[in-house]
Motif scaffolding. Structure first.
Motif, mmCIF file in Angstrom:
data_model
loop_
_atom_site.group_PDB
_atom_site.id
_atom_site.type_symbol
_atom_site.label_atom_id
_atom_site.label_comp_id
_atom_site.label_asym_id
_atom_site.label_seq_id
_atom_site.Cartn_x
_atom_site.Cartn_y
_atom_site.Cartn_z
ATOM 1 N N LEU A 1 22.495 -19.069 -11.052
ATOM 2 C CA LEU A 1 22.213 -20.254 -11.861
ATOM 3 C C LEU A 1 22.568 -20.047 -13.322
ATOM 4 C CD1 LEU A 1 20.565 -20.724 -9.223
ATOM 5 C CD2 LEU A 1 18.873 -21.856 -10.623
ATOM 6 N N GLY A 2 22.838 -18.812 -13.726
ATOM 7 C CA GLY A 2 23.245 -18.526 -15.090
ATOM 8 C C GLY A 2 22.119 -18.535 -16.116
ATOM 9 N N ILE A 3 20.908 -18.365 -15.676
ATOM 10 C CA ILE A 3 19.752 -18.332 -16.572
ATOM 11 C C ILE A 3 19.585 -16.902 -17.087
ATOM 12 C CG2 ILE A 3 17.237 -18.611 -16.637
ATOM 13 C CD1 ILE A 3 17.578 -20.765 -14.501
ATOM 14 N N SER A 4 19.152 -16.766 -18.318
ATOM 15 C CA SER A 4 18.928 -15.417 -18.844
ATOM 16 C C SER A 4 17.793 -14.748 -18.076
ATOM 17 C CB SER A 4 18.581 -15.463 -20.336
ATOM 18 O OG SER A 4 17.264 -15.939 -20.527
ATOM 19 N N GLN A 5 17.853 -13.429 -18.014
ATOM 20 C CA GLN A 5 16.813 -12.692 -17.300
ATOM 21 C C GLN A 5 15.443 -12.943 -17.928
ATOM 22 O OE1 GLN A 5 17.481 -8.484 -17.017
ATOM 23 N NE2 GLN A 5 15.825 -8.199 -15.564
ATOM 24 N N PHE A 6 15.389 -12.959 -19.253
ATOM 25 C CA PHE A 6 14.119 -13.204 -19.949
ATOM 26 C C PHE A 6 13.551 -14.569 -19.552
ATOM 27 C CE2 PHE A 6 11.748 -15.016 -23.495
ATOM 28 C CZ PHE A 6 10.762 -14.060 -23.659
ATOM 29 N N GLU A 7 14.411 -15.604 -19.582
ATOM 30 C CA GLU A 7 13.954 -16.950 -19.232
ATOM 31 C C GLU A 7 13.502 -17.028 -17.772
ATOM 32 O OE1 GLU A 7 15.593 -21.549 -19.239
ATOM 33 O OE2 GLU A 7 16.764 -19.986 -20.237
ATOM 34 N N ALA A 8 14.234 -16.374 -16.879
ATOM 35 C CA ALA A 8 13.877 -16.399 -15.457
ATOM 36 C C ALA A 8 12.529 -15.728 -15.217
ATOM 37 C CB ALA A 8 14.965 -15.724 -14.629
ATOM 38 N N ILE A 9 12.305 -14.609 -15.892
ATOM 39 C CA ILE A 9 11.047 -13.878 -15.712
ATOM 40 C C ILE A 9 9.874 -14.678 -16.259
ATOM 41 C CG2 ILE A 9 9.758 -11.846 -16.491
ATOM 42 C CD1 ILE A 9 12.443 -10.303 -16.311
ATOM 43 N N ILE B 1 14.353 -14.283 -9.097
ATOM 44 C CA ILE B 1 14.803 -13.982 -10.458
ATOM 45 C C ILE B 1 16.274 -13.578 -10.433
ATOM 46 C CG2 ILE B 1 14.590 -12.333 -12.371
ATOM 47 C CD1 ILE B 1 11.522 -12.410 -11.824
ATOM 48 N N GLU B 2 16.645 -12.738 -9.479
ATOM 49 C CA GLU B 2 18.038 -12.318 -9.360
ATOM 50 C C GLU B 2 18.949 -13.514 -9.085
ATOM 51 O OE1 GLU B 2 18.266 -9.242 -6.401
ATOM 52 O OE2 GLU B 2 16.972 -7.900 -7.550
ATOM 53 N N ILE B 3 18.514 -14.423 -8.240
ATOM 54 C CA ILE B 3 19.286 -15.633 -7.944
ATOM 55 C C ILE B 3 19.434 -16.484 -9.199
ATOM 56 C CG2 ILE B 3 19.191 -17.846 -6.710
ATOM 57 C CD1 ILE B 3 17.871 -16.238 -4.378
ATOM 58 N N ALA B 4 18.338 -16.666 -9.915
ATOM 59 C CA ALA B 4 18.373 -17.485 -11.129
ATOM 60 C C ALA B 4 19.349 -16.908 -12.149
ATOM 61 C CB ALA B 4 16.970 -17.608 -11.728
ATOM 62 N N VAL B 5 19.363 -15.598 -12.284
ATOM 63 C CA VAL B 5 20.240 -14.951 -13.262
ATOM 64 C C VAL B 5 21.687 -14.953 -12.778
ATOM 65 C CG1 VAL B 5 20.776 -12.746 -14.390
ATOM 66 C CG2 VAL B 5 18.404 -13.535 -14.239
ATOM 67 N N ASN B 6 21.908 -14.514 -11.545
ATOM 68 C CA ASN B 6 23.273 -14.330 -11.046
ATOM 69 C C ASN B 6 23.953 -15.626 -10.614
ATOM 70 O OD1 ASN B 6 23.032 -11.549 -11.424
ATOM 71 N ND2 ASN B 6 22.208 -11.248 -9.383
ATOM 72 N N HIS C 1 9.730 -17.994 -16.713
ATOM 73 C CA HIS C 1 9.650 -19.390 -16.265
ATOM 74 C C HIS C 1 8.336 -19.604 -15.511
ATOM 75 C CE1 HIS C 1 10.654 -23.222 -14.480
ATOM 76 N NE2 HIS C 1 11.664 -23.296 -15.343
ATOM 77 N N PRO C 2 7.579 -20.655 -15.862
ATOM 78 C CA PRO C 2 6.267 -20.865 -15.246
ATOM 79 C C PRO C 2 6.330 -21.260 -13.759
ATOM 80 C CG PRO C 2 6.801 -22.677 -16.708
ATOM 81 C CD PRO C 2 7.876 -21.641 -16.891
ATOM 82 N N ASN C 3 7.459 -21.823 -13.314
ATOM 83 C CA ASN C 3 7.551 -22.227 -11.915
ATOM 84 C C ASN C 3 8.987 -22.050 -11.436
ATOM 85 O OD1 ASN C 3 7.185 -23.257 -9.395
ATOM 86 N ND2 ASN C 3 6.151 -25.110 -10.063
ATOM 87 N N LEU C 4 9.366 -20.807 -11.278
ATOM 88 C CA LEU C 4 10.726 -20.464 -10.892
ATOM 89 C C LEU C 4 11.094 -21.051 -9.524
ATOM 90 C CD1 LEU C 4 13.221 -18.936 -11.813
ATOM 91 C CD2 LEU C 4 12.299 -16.910 -10.675
ATOM 92 N N GLU C 5 10.125 -21.140 -8.635
ATOM 93 C CA GLU C 5 10.402 -21.692 -7.305
ATOM 94 C C GLU C 5 10.909 -23.127 -7.405
ATOM 95 O OE1 GLU C 5 6.278 -20.408 -7.085
ATOM 96 O OE2 GLU C 5 7.785 -19.391 -8.304
#
Length: 70
Positions: free
Chosen positions: A35-43, A28-33, A45-49
């Motif tokens: 990839l520029g995804i919002s924290q809400f969207e990262a949390i 989640i931290e990688i996605a936000v920091n 997301h059905p398949n963040l991996e």
């Protein structure tokens, strides 16, 4: 299987679940920091991996041992 062996397996499972939770938090931290995804969207997301894996592929980085992974 003995009760001790069963208890050991349950303990091992709890430890594995705790580690998976830690890894998901890191993703989640990688996605936000990165990839520029919002924290809400990262949390949510059905398949963040897969999202992070797709990012790596897009960057030209193929993980070792990835063959047949999907």
């Amino acid at each position: 299987m003995t009760n001790i062996e069963i208890a050991d397996l349950l303990c091992e499972l709890r430890e594995a679940k705790a580690r998976v939770k830690e890894i998901k938090t890191e993703l989640i931290e990688i996605a936000v920091n990165d990839l520029g995804i919002s924290q809400f969207e990262a949390i949510k997301h059905p398949n963040l991996e897969s999202l992070v894996d797709g990012y790596l592929i897009g960057q030209g980085f193929i993980q070792s041992g990835r063959e047949g992974w999907r």
